[in-house]
Design a protein around this motif. Structure first.
Motif, PDB file in Angstrom:
ATOM      1  N   VAL A 253      -1.449  -0.388 -15.163  1.00  0.00           N
ATOM      2  CA  VAL A 253      -2.467  -0.467 -14.121  1.00  0.00           C
ATOM      3  C   VAL A 253      -1.885   0.183 -12.874  1.00  0.00           C
ATOM      4  N   ILE A 254      -2.619   1.149 -12.333  1.00  0.00           N
ATOM      5  CA  ILE A 254      -2.231   1.803 -11.088  1.00  0.00           C
ATOM      6  C   ILE A 254      -3.356   1.577 -10.091  1.00  0.00           C
ATOM      7  N   ILE A 255      -3.025   1.015  -8.945  1.00  0.00           N
ATOM      8  CA  ILE A 255      -4.000   0.826  -7.876  1.00  0.00           C
ATOM      9  C   ILE A 255      -3.639   1.788  -6.754  1.00  0.00           C
ATOM     10  N   LYS A 256      -4.602   2.639  -6.393  1.00  0.00           N
ATOM     11  CA  LYS A 256      -4.418   3.599  -5.294  1.00  0.00           C
ATOM     12  C   LYS A 256      -5.402   3.256  -4.189  1.00  0.00           C
ATOM     13  N   SER A 257      -4.904   3.175  -2.973  1.00  0.00           N
ATOM     14  CA  SER A 257      -5.727   2.906  -1.804  1.00  0.00           C
ATOM     15  C   SER A 257      -5.587   4.086  -0.851  1.00  0.00           C
ATOM     16  N   TYR A 258      -6.734   4.574  -0.337  1.00  0.00           N
ATOM     17  CA  TYR A 258      -6.704   5.766   0.503  1.00  0.00           C
ATOM     18  C   TYR A 258      -7.949   5.808   1.394  1.00  0.00           C
ATOM     19  N   GLY A 259      -7.947   6.778   2.310  1.00  0.00           N
ATOM     20  CA  GLY A 259      -9.071   6.913   3.232  1.00  0.00           C
ATOM     21  C   GLY A 259      -8.875   6.104   4.499  1.00  0.00           C
ATOM     22  N   PHE A 260      -7.636   5.944   4.891  1.00  0.00           N
ATOM     23  CA  PHE A 260      -7.316   5.157   6.084  1.00  0.00           C
ATOM     24  C   PHE A 260      -7.766   5.872   7.342  1.00  0.00           C
ATOM     25  N   SER A 261      -8.325   5.126   8.284  1.00  0.00           N
ATOM     26  CA  SER A 261      -8.744   5.705   9.559  1.00  0.00           C
ATOM     27  C   SER A 261      -7.716   5.441  10.664  1.00  0.00           C
ATOM     28  N   GLN A 262      -6.757   4.566  10.394  1.00  0.00           N
ATOM     29  CA  GLN A 262      -5.757   4.200  11.395  1.00  0.00           C
ATOM     30  C   GLN A 262      -4.743   5.326  11.598  1.00  0.00           C
TER      31      GLN A 262
ATOM     32  N   GLN B  61       0.140   3.349  -3.357  1.00  0.00           N
ATOM     33  CA  GLN B  61       0.034   3.132  -4.795  1.00  0.00           C
ATOM     34  C   GLN B  61       0.911   1.958  -5.205  1.00  0.00           C
ATOM     35  N   ALA B  62       0.360   1.109  -6.055  1.00  0.00           N
ATOM     36  CA  ALA B  62       1.112   0.023  -6.682  1.00  0.00           C
ATOM     37  C   ALA B  62       0.818   0.108  -8.175  1.00  0.00           C
ATOM     38  N   GLN B  63       1.789  -0.228  -8.993  1.00  0.00           N
ATOM     39  CA  GLN B  63       1.550  -0.152 -10.431  1.00  0.00           C
ATOM     40  C   GLN B  63       2.334  -1.226 -11.163  1.00  0.00           C
ATOM     41  N   MET B  64       1.845  -1.541 -12.388  1.00  0.00           N
ATOM     42  CA  MET B  64       2.499  -2.553 -13.200  1.00  0.00           C
ATOM     43  C   MET B  64       2.069  -2.372 -14.654  1.00  0.00           C
ATOM     44  N   LEU B  65       3.017  -2.527 -15.566  1.00  0.00           N
ATOM     45  CA  LEU B  65       2.701  -2.595 -16.983  1.00  0.00           C
ATOM     46  C   LEU B  65       2.354  -4.046 -17.295  1.00  0.00           C
TER      47      LEU B  65
END
Length: 148
Positions: A96-105, A8-12
């Motif tokens: 703004v919150i960016i979530k990245s998921y579903g990694f196969s590594q 997760q990364a976020q910024m106002l």
């Protein structure tokens, strides 16, 4: 699959939610702080290609869902992962919150992709903030891995 792990990364960003949301779906704006070319605006059910010309890299981005001014759900990369962009109107602007998921590594490969995603999305948010708030194109993505 490392499905229970997310980044997760976020910024106002001190702009109205409509402006910030538009910056992420409209490549005429997004190219000022992220990728250099796009085959079109993000739309639900469509696959768009983003390109970083300075690195000779392209990625197909499938748009799973769009809720105007609230959420963009995508899948992209190789191997593909999910990236959700959440927008929340606040008194001072838009979170703004960016979530990245579903990694196969797994193992070291998983640690590397987590690091790359965290740093990459933080850089995107930093560039977006500078561009939308101050009209400054920082060239952060281009300068992250400069040619020797």
């Amino acid at each position: 699959m490392s499905s229970d792990i997310y980044v997760q990364a976020q910024m106002l960003i001190r702009k109205p939610v409509e402006d910030v949301f538009e910056a992420f779906i409209n490549p005429e704006i997004t190219t000022k702080f992220w990728f250099t070319k796009s085959t079109g605006k993000l739309e639900k059910g469509k696959t768009i290609t983003w390109e970083w010309e300075m690195y000779n890299v392209k990625s197909d981005v499938f748009v799973h869902e769009i809720i105007p001014n609230r959420l963009i759900k995508t899948e992209w990369g190789d191997p593909a992962v999910n990236a959700d962009y959440e927008f929340t109107a606040m008194e001072k602007g838009t979170l703004v919150i960016i979530k990245s998921y579903g990694f196969s590594q797994t193992g070291e490969d998983l640690l590397k992709i987590i690091n790359d995603n965290t740093g990459g999305f933080t850089t995107v948010l930093d560039g977006c903030k500078a561009y939308l708030e101050h009209g400054i194109k920082l060239n952060l993505i281009e300068d992250k891995f400069p040619a020797k």
